[in-house]
Design an enzyme around this catalytic site. Structure first.
Site, PDB file in Angstrom:
ATOM      1  N   ASN A 187      11.239 -25.116 -23.258  1.00 11.05           N
ATOM      2  CA  ASN A 187      11.128 -25.299 -24.703  1.00 11.05           C
ATOM      3  C   ASN A 187      11.800 -26.628 -25.054  1.00 11.05           C
ATOM      4  O   ASN A 187      12.428 -27.256 -24.205  1.00 11.05           O
ATOM      5  CB  ASN A 187      11.740 -24.109 -25.468  1.00 11.05           C
ATOM      6  CG  ASN A 187      13.205 -23.902 -25.136  1.00 11.05           C
ATOM      7  OD1 ASN A 187      13.997 -24.839 -25.136  1.00 11.05           O
ATOM      8  ND2 ASN A 187      13.583 -22.669 -24.848  1.00 11.05           N
TER       9      ASN A 187
ATOM     10  N   GLY B 197      10.728 -15.779 -20.260  1.00 11.08           N
ATOM     11  CA  GLY B 197       9.655 -16.018 -19.302  1.00 11.08           C
ATOM     12  C   GLY B 197      10.071 -16.859 -18.111  1.00 11.08           C
ATOM     13  O   GLY B 197      11.169 -16.712 -17.574  1.00 11.08           O
ATOM     14  N   VAL B 198       9.193 -17.766 -17.716  1.00 13.59           N
ATOM     15  CA  VAL B 198       9.436 -18.638 -16.560  1.00 13.59           C
ATOM     16  C   VAL B 198      10.683 -19.485 -16.790  1.00 13.59           C
ATOM     17  O   VAL B 198      11.498 -19.667 -15.884  1.00 13.59           O
ATOM     18  CB  VAL B 198       8.205 -19.537 -16.292  1.00 13.59           C
ATOM     19  CG1 VAL B 198       8.515 -20.608 -15.262  1.00 13.59           C
ATOM     20  CG2 VAL B 198       7.029 -18.714 -15.846  1.00 13.59           C
ATOM     21  N   ASP B 199      10.844 -19.987 -17.997  1.00 15.80           N
ATOM     22  CA  ASP B 199      11.993 -20.833 -18.336  1.00 15.80           C
ATOM     23  C   ASP B 199      13.307 -20.101 -18.054  1.00 15.80           C
ATOM     24  O   ASP B 199      14.189 -20.621 -17.362  1.00 15.80           O
ATOM     25  CB  ASP B 199      11.894 -21.247 -19.806  1.00 15.80           C
ATOM     26  CG  ASP B 199      12.893 -22.303 -20.227  1.00 15.80           C
ATOM     27  OD1 ASP B 199      13.461 -22.993 -19.359  1.00 15.80           O
ATOM     28  OD2 ASP B 199      13.093 -22.454 -21.445  1.00 15.80           O
TER      29      ASP B 199
ATOM     30  N   GLY C  80       2.233 -18.115 -21.696  1.00 14.69           N
ATOM     31  CA  GLY C  80       3.031 -16.934 -21.995  1.00 14.69           C
ATOM     32  C   GLY C  80       3.186 -16.765 -23.496  1.00 14.69           C
ATOM     33  O   GLY C  80       2.200 -16.647 -24.236  1.00 14.69           O
TER      34      GLY C  80
ATOM     35  N   TYR D 147       3.729 -18.836 -25.722  1.00 12.77           N
ATOM     36  CA  TYR D 147       3.081 -19.878 -26.523  1.00 12.77           C
ATOM     37  C   TYR D 147       1.600 -19.592 -26.767  1.00 12.77           C
ATOM     38  O   TYR D 147       0.961 -20.278 -27.551  1.00 12.77           O
ATOM     39  CB  TYR D 147       3.259 -21.251 -25.877  1.00 12.77           C
ATOM     40  CG  TYR D 147       4.645 -21.849 -26.055  1.00 12.77           C
ATOM     41  CD1 TYR D 147       5.717 -21.113 -26.551  1.00 12.77           C
ATOM     42  CD2 TYR D 147       4.880 -23.164 -25.720  1.00 12.77           C
ATOM     43  CE1 TYR D 147       6.968 -21.671 -26.711  1.00 12.77           C
ATOM     44  CE2 TYR D 147       6.136 -23.736 -25.873  1.00 12.77           C
ATOM     45  CZ  TYR D 147       7.178 -22.982 -26.369  1.00 12.77           C
ATOM     46  OH  TYR D 147       8.415 -23.551 -26.525  1.00 12.77           O
TER      47      TYR D 147
END
Length: 187
Positions: free
Chosen positions: A39, A47-49, A138, A140
């Site tokens: 982000n 999520g992945v982040d 995801g 977004y």
């Protein structure tokens, strides 16, 4: 002391020229770099982040804080590079994808920029291999089939003109995403 997380090997994944398709956990992949669907704050999220920040440890967050101090975060379509921390990957390339708003607010162009800028950073570091998650697919809300088509198009175009990275690995989490990437790669 906990045992180390086993590495995930992408080399046996289906190949499409210099592109591979791997289903699994990007934080365990043994590529030289992985891409984080970040982000704008670069301070981690869901999520992945969130998974990348948790697995990579505090070194990634500290590097992201230094980037924020220098440039104030990362804008959609842009990309920045940090250490991989405790990840198997040496580097993390953080890129901020667009939030899907129906496709009429420059979302396709911004998503393409995510791939181009991430690949350019991988080339600058001369990484042998870089792994991408489904950027913006995801929370977004970017449609997975359209996102896969953009990812494959941009990777093919970049690899056609550059020696690095040697291999791009698209990492998918589920069967639906796998099908979308397979369709895009076979087109």
């Amino acid at each position: 002391m906990p045992s180390p997380t086993p590495l995930a090997y992408w080399r046996d994944a289906p190949a499409f020229g210099r592109i591979r398709l791997y289903q699994g956990d990007i934080t365990k992949l043994d590529t030289e770099a992985i891409v984080n669907a970040a982000n704008t704050s670069l301070l981690g999220g869901g999520g992945v982040d969130g998974a990348i920040h948790r697995a990579g440890g505090p070194a990634i967050l500290e590097a992201c804080r230094q980037i924020r101090a220098r440039q104030g975060g990362c804008q959609p379509g842009a990309a920045v590079l940090t250490t991989g921390g405790r990840l198997p990957a040496r580097y993390v390339i953080h890129t901020v994808g667009p939030v899907w708003q129906g496709g009429h607010k420059q979302e396709p162009e911004l998503l393409a920029c995510c791939y181009r800028h991430s690949l350019a950073l991988a080339e600058q570091q001369q990484v042998a291999s870089v792994a991408f998650p489904g950027i913006s697919t995801g929370i977004y809300g970017y449609p997975k089939a359209e996102a896969a088509a953009i990812a494959v198009r941009e990777a093919r175009a970049f690899l056609g003109e550059h020696a690095f990275p040697g291999t791009v690995v698209f990492v998918v989490f589920d069967e639906e995403a796998r099908r979308f990437y397979e369709q895009a790669l076979q087109a």
